[in-house]
Scaffold this motif. Structure first.
Motif, PDB file in Angstrom:
ATOM      1  N   ILE A   1      44.260  36.443  27.385  1.00  0.00           N
ATOM      2  CA  ILE A   1      43.914  36.108  28.874  1.00  0.00           C
ATOM      3  C   ILE A   1      44.382  37.885  28.815  1.00  0.00           C
ATOM      4  O   ILE A   1      44.747  38.248  28.336  1.00  0.00           O
ATOM      5  CB  ILE A   1      44.603  35.289  29.282  1.00  0.00           C
ATOM      6  CG1 ILE A   1      44.133  33.820  28.967  1.00  0.00           C
ATOM      7  CG2 ILE A   1      44.899  35.348  30.675  1.00  0.00           C
ATOM      8  CD1 ILE A   1      43.396  33.246  29.867  1.00  0.00           C
ATOM      9  N   ASP A   2      43.713  38.969  30.317  1.00  0.00           N
ATOM     10  CA  ASP A   2      44.271  39.963  30.572  1.00  0.00           C
ATOM     11  C   ASP A   2      45.259  39.505  31.555  1.00  0.00           C
ATOM     12  O   ASP A   2      44.380  38.941  32.887  1.00  0.00           O
ATOM     13  CB  ASP A   2      43.229  40.929  30.511  1.00  0.00           C
ATOM     14  CG  ASP A   2      42.762  41.548  29.235  1.00  0.00           C
ATOM     15  OD1 ASP A   2      43.438  41.057  28.270  1.00  0.00           O
ATOM     16  OD2 ASP A   2      41.663  41.636  29.642  1.00  0.00           O
ATOM     17  N   LEU A   3      46.052  39.536  32.032  1.00  0.00           N
ATOM     18  CA  LEU A   3      46.828  39.149  32.897  1.00  0.00           C
ATOM     19  C   LEU A   3      47.298  40.733  33.747  1.00  0.00           C
ATOM     20  O   LEU A   3      47.786  41.343  33.932  1.00  0.00           O
ATOM     21  CB  LEU A   3      48.369  38.559  32.510  1.00  0.00           C
ATOM     22  CG  LEU A   3      48.926  38.067  34.531  1.00  0.00           C
ATOM     23  CD1 LEU A   3      48.731  37.452  34.728  1.00  0.00           C
ATOM     24  CD2 LEU A   3      50.412  37.284  32.918  1.00  0.00           C
ATOM     25  N   TYR A   4      46.544  40.624  35.637  1.00  0.00           N
ATOM     26  CA  TYR A   4      47.048  41.717  36.337  1.00  0.00           C
ATOM     27  C   TYR A   4      48.077  41.133  36.748  1.00  0.00           C
ATOM     28  O   TYR A   4      48.236  40.085  37.560  1.00  0.00           O
ATOM     29  CB  TYR A   4      46.093  42.037  36.909  1.00  0.00           C
ATOM     30  CG  TYR A   4      44.666  42.850  36.062  1.00  0.00           C
ATOM     31  CD1 TYR A   4      44.182  43.714  35.288  1.00  0.00           C
ATOM     32  CD2 TYR A   4      44.162  41.884  35.268  1.00  0.00           C
ATOM     33  CE1 TYR A   4      43.461  45.145  34.893  1.00  0.00           C
ATOM     34  CE2 TYR A   4      42.757  42.625  34.351  1.00  0.00           C
ATOM     35  CZ  TYR A   4      42.459  43.756  33.933  1.00  0.00           C
ATOM     36  OH  TYR A   4      41.880  43.854  33.324  1.00  0.00           O
ATOM     37  N   TYR A   5      49.358  42.547  36.559  1.00  0.00           N
ATOM     38  CA  TYR A   5      50.983  41.721  37.131  1.00  0.00           C
ATOM     39  C   TYR A   5      51.288  42.646  37.376  1.00  0.00           C
ATOM     40  O   TYR A   5      51.571  43.143  37.189  1.00  0.00           O
ATOM     41  CB  TYR A   5      51.242  40.589  35.654  1.00  0.00           C
ATOM     42  CG  TYR A   5      52.800  40.872  35.839  1.00  0.00           C
ATOM     43  CD1 TYR A   5      52.984  39.014  35.524  1.00  0.00           C
ATOM     44  CD2 TYR A   5      53.398  41.363  35.156  1.00  0.00           C
ATOM     45  CE1 TYR A   5      53.860  39.016  36.596  1.00  0.00           C
ATOM     46  CE2 TYR A   5      55.099  41.279  35.382  1.00  0.00           C
ATOM     47  CZ  TYR A   5      54.929  38.670  35.236  1.00  0.00           C
ATOM     48  OH  TYR A   5      55.609  39.372  35.755  1.00  0.00           O
TER      49      TYR A   5
ATOM     50  N   ILE B   1      43.436  30.845  40.071  1.00  0.00           N
ATOM     51  CA  ILE B   1      43.969  31.246  38.588  1.00  0.00           C
ATOM     52  C   ILE B   1      44.952  30.251  37.793  1.00  0.00           C
ATOM     53  O   ILE B   1      44.339  29.831  36.702  1.00  0.00           O
ATOM     54  CB  ILE B   1      44.876  32.544  38.650  1.00  0.00           C
ATOM     55  CG1 ILE B   1      44.249  33.662  38.744  1.00  0.00           C
ATOM     56  CG2 ILE B   1      45.866  32.404  37.186  1.00  0.00           C
ATOM     57  CD1 ILE B   1      44.985  34.521  38.901  1.00  0.00           C
TER      58      ILE B   1
ATOM     59  N   SER C   1      36.772  36.205  35.309  1.00  0.00           N
ATOM     60  CA  SER C   1      37.584  36.451  35.618  1.00  0.00           C
ATOM     61  C   SER C   1      38.187  36.405  37.238  1.00  0.00           C
ATOM     62  O   SER C   1      36.885  35.388  37.642  1.00  0.00           O
ATOM     63  CB  SER C   1      37.747  38.295  36.350  1.00  0.00           C
ATOM     64  OG  SER C   1      36.619  38.688  37.179  1.00  0.00           O
TER      65      SER C   1
ATOM     66  N   ILE D   1      51.801  32.839  36.849  1.00  0.00           N
ATOM     67  CA  ILE D   1      51.065  32.885  36.547  1.00  0.00           C
ATOM     68  C   ILE D   1      52.004  32.646  34.745  1.00  0.00           C
ATOM     69  O   ILE D   1      51.542  33.111  33.944  1.00  0.00           O
ATOM     70  CB  ILE D   1      50.424  34.844  36.416  1.00  0.00           C
ATOM     71  CG1 ILE D   1      49.411  34.066  37.613  1.00  0.00           C
ATOM     72  CG2 ILE D   1      48.695  33.810  35.589  1.00  0.00           C
ATOM     73  CD1 ILE D   1      48.368  32.460  38.615  1.00  0.00           C
TER      74      ILE D   1
ATOM     75  N   TYR E   1      48.191  35.685  26.086  1.00  0.00           N
ATOM     76  CA  TYR E   1      47.939  37.005  26.859  1.00  0.00           C
ATOM     77  C   TYR E   1      48.855  37.856  26.626  1.00  0.00           C
ATOM     78  O   TYR E   1      49.298  38.207  26.085  1.00  0.00           O
ATOM     79  CB  TYR E   1      48.448  35.913  28.166  1.00  0.00           C
ATOM     80  CG  TYR E   1      49.393  36.290  28.278  1.00  0.00           C
ATOM     81  CD1 TYR E   1      50.391  36.909  29.403  1.00  0.00           C
ATOM     82  CD2 TYR E   1      50.701  35.188  27.746  1.00  0.00           C
ATOM     83  CE1 TYR E   1      52.450  36.617  29.837  1.00  0.00           C
ATOM     84  CE2 TYR E   1      51.876  35.030  28.101  1.00  0.00           C
ATOM     85  CZ  TYR E   1      52.468  35.612  29.128  1.00  0.00           C
ATOM     86  OH  TYR E   1      53.919  35.925  29.075  1.00  0.00           O
TER      87      TYR E   1
ATOM     88  N   ASP F   1      39.753  36.178  31.721  1.00  0.00           N
ATOM     89  CA  ASP F   1      39.397  35.438  30.758  1.00  0.00           C
ATOM     90  C   ASP F   1      38.761  35.813  29.408  1.00  0.00           C
ATOM     91  O   ASP F   1      37.665  35.925  29.502  1.00  0.00           O
ATOM     92  CB  ASP F   1      39.607  33.907  30.962  1.00  0.00           C
ATOM     93  CG  ASP F   1      39.731  32.928  29.367  1.00  0.00           C
ATOM     94  OD1 ASP F   1      40.023  33.534  28.787  1.00  0.00           O
ATOM     95  OD2 ASP F   1      39.442  31.749  29.781  1.00  0.00           O
TER      96      ASP F   1
ATOM     97  N   ILE G   1      43.282  37.336  36.595  1.00  0.00           N
ATOM     98  CA  ILE G   1      43.386  37.347  34.924  1.00  0.00           C
ATOM     99  C   ILE G   1      41.882  37.483  35.246  1.00  0.00           C
ATOM    100  O   ILE G   1      40.999  37.272  35.724  1.00  0.00           O
ATOM    101  CB  ILE G   1      43.868  35.775  34.626  1.00  0.00           C
ATOM    102  CG1 ILE G   1      42.809  34.952  35.194  1.00  0.00           C
ATOM    103  CG2 ILE G   1      44.766  35.520  34.529  1.00  0.00           C
ATOM    104  CD1 ILE G   1      42.913  34.200  34.572  1.00  0.00           C
TER     105      ILE G   1
END
Ligand SMILES: N[C@@H](CCC(=O)N[C@@H](CS)C(=O)NCC(=O)O)C(=O)O
Length: 232
Positions: free
Chosen positions: A2-6, A75, A68, A15, A26, A57, A55
């Protein structure tokens, strides 16, 4: 994966709190909202509201191409369904979880966000706006305190509703609230704060940024947005 844009803010912490409870792989993709990275074209493709978290996935349960998701509530729900945890399977409990998740998304988050704005960031101290949002914060705290009477967590068991609310309560002092006025909420707050996954989530945040997100430079990105911000 999982890419988590954070970025480490209350909505971002929701998240990492979830992901740290699970064995999902992730990777954090930092989006420095204080430096305008939420306006990068590649990010807007997955998060058209120019807000993190979001995110991607790479391995959706259904198979097929990556999915996304933007909006922290969506999310949390997506991830809870993916791992079939933190959302009860019993229909009545599940509905309650959704009620409190949406209560956080539509009420607690936005109102406390306005509290932060008028109490801490607005260039003028506007007494009417400050008391409106400080009072509304106190009212929402009282609602949550009542729900927590006789319950360890918002719907009994630990769920995405707790994960959505907790990071906003962390900032209670800044919101001019005294947790001693809300004893059930206070007990719940300490119970969650001590969870290993929550401790790890906040450590992840500190590894990304420890400086205040709102400083003089960030104000030009974060405040004063209007339709032109979106239309270009
Ligand atoms: N309803 C959204 C709100 C997200 C949100 O407000 N994120 C803030 C940080 S907490 C943000 O990315 N702000 C960037 C901006 O204002 O341009 C969610 O829950 O995901």
């Amino acid at each position: 994966m999982i890419d988590l844009y954070y970025w480490p803010t209350p909505n971002g912490h929701k998240i990492t709190i979830f992901l740290e409870e699970t064995s999902l792989d992730y990777q954090i993709k930092p989006v420095n909202i204080g430096r305008g990275e939420q306006f990068e074209e590649s990010f807007l493709k997955i998060a058209p509201n120019n807000r993190m978290p979001a995110i991607v996935d790479q391995n959706p349960s259904s198979g097929g191409s990556a999915i996304s998701v933007f909006e922290s509530g969506a999310i949390l729900l997506y991830l809870a369904e993916k791992v079939q945890s933190f959302i009860p399977s019993d229909l009545r409990k599940r509905v309650q979880t959704l009620e409190w998740l949406f209560w956080q998304m539509g009420g607690l988050g936005p109102m406390l966000g306005q509290n932060h704005h008028f109490v801490s960031y607005a260039p003028e101290k506007l007494p009417y706006a400050i008391s409106r949002y400080v009072n509304e914060t106190a009212r929402l705290y009282a609602v949550l305190d009542k729900q927590l009477q006789g319950r360890e967590f918002i719907v009994g068991e630990y769920s995405i509703a707790d994960m959505a609310c907790y990071p906003w309560i962390v900032l209670y002092e800044r919101q001019q609230q005294d947790l001693n006025n809300f004893p059930n909420l206070k007990r719940w707050f300490h119970r969650i704060r001590e969870r290993d996954a929550v401790v790890r989530a906040y450590e992840k945040g500190k590894a990304i940024n420890t400086k205040p997100t709102v400083d003089e430079e960030s104000k030009k990105f974060l405040f004063g947005q209007d339709a032109k911000t979106v239309k270009g």
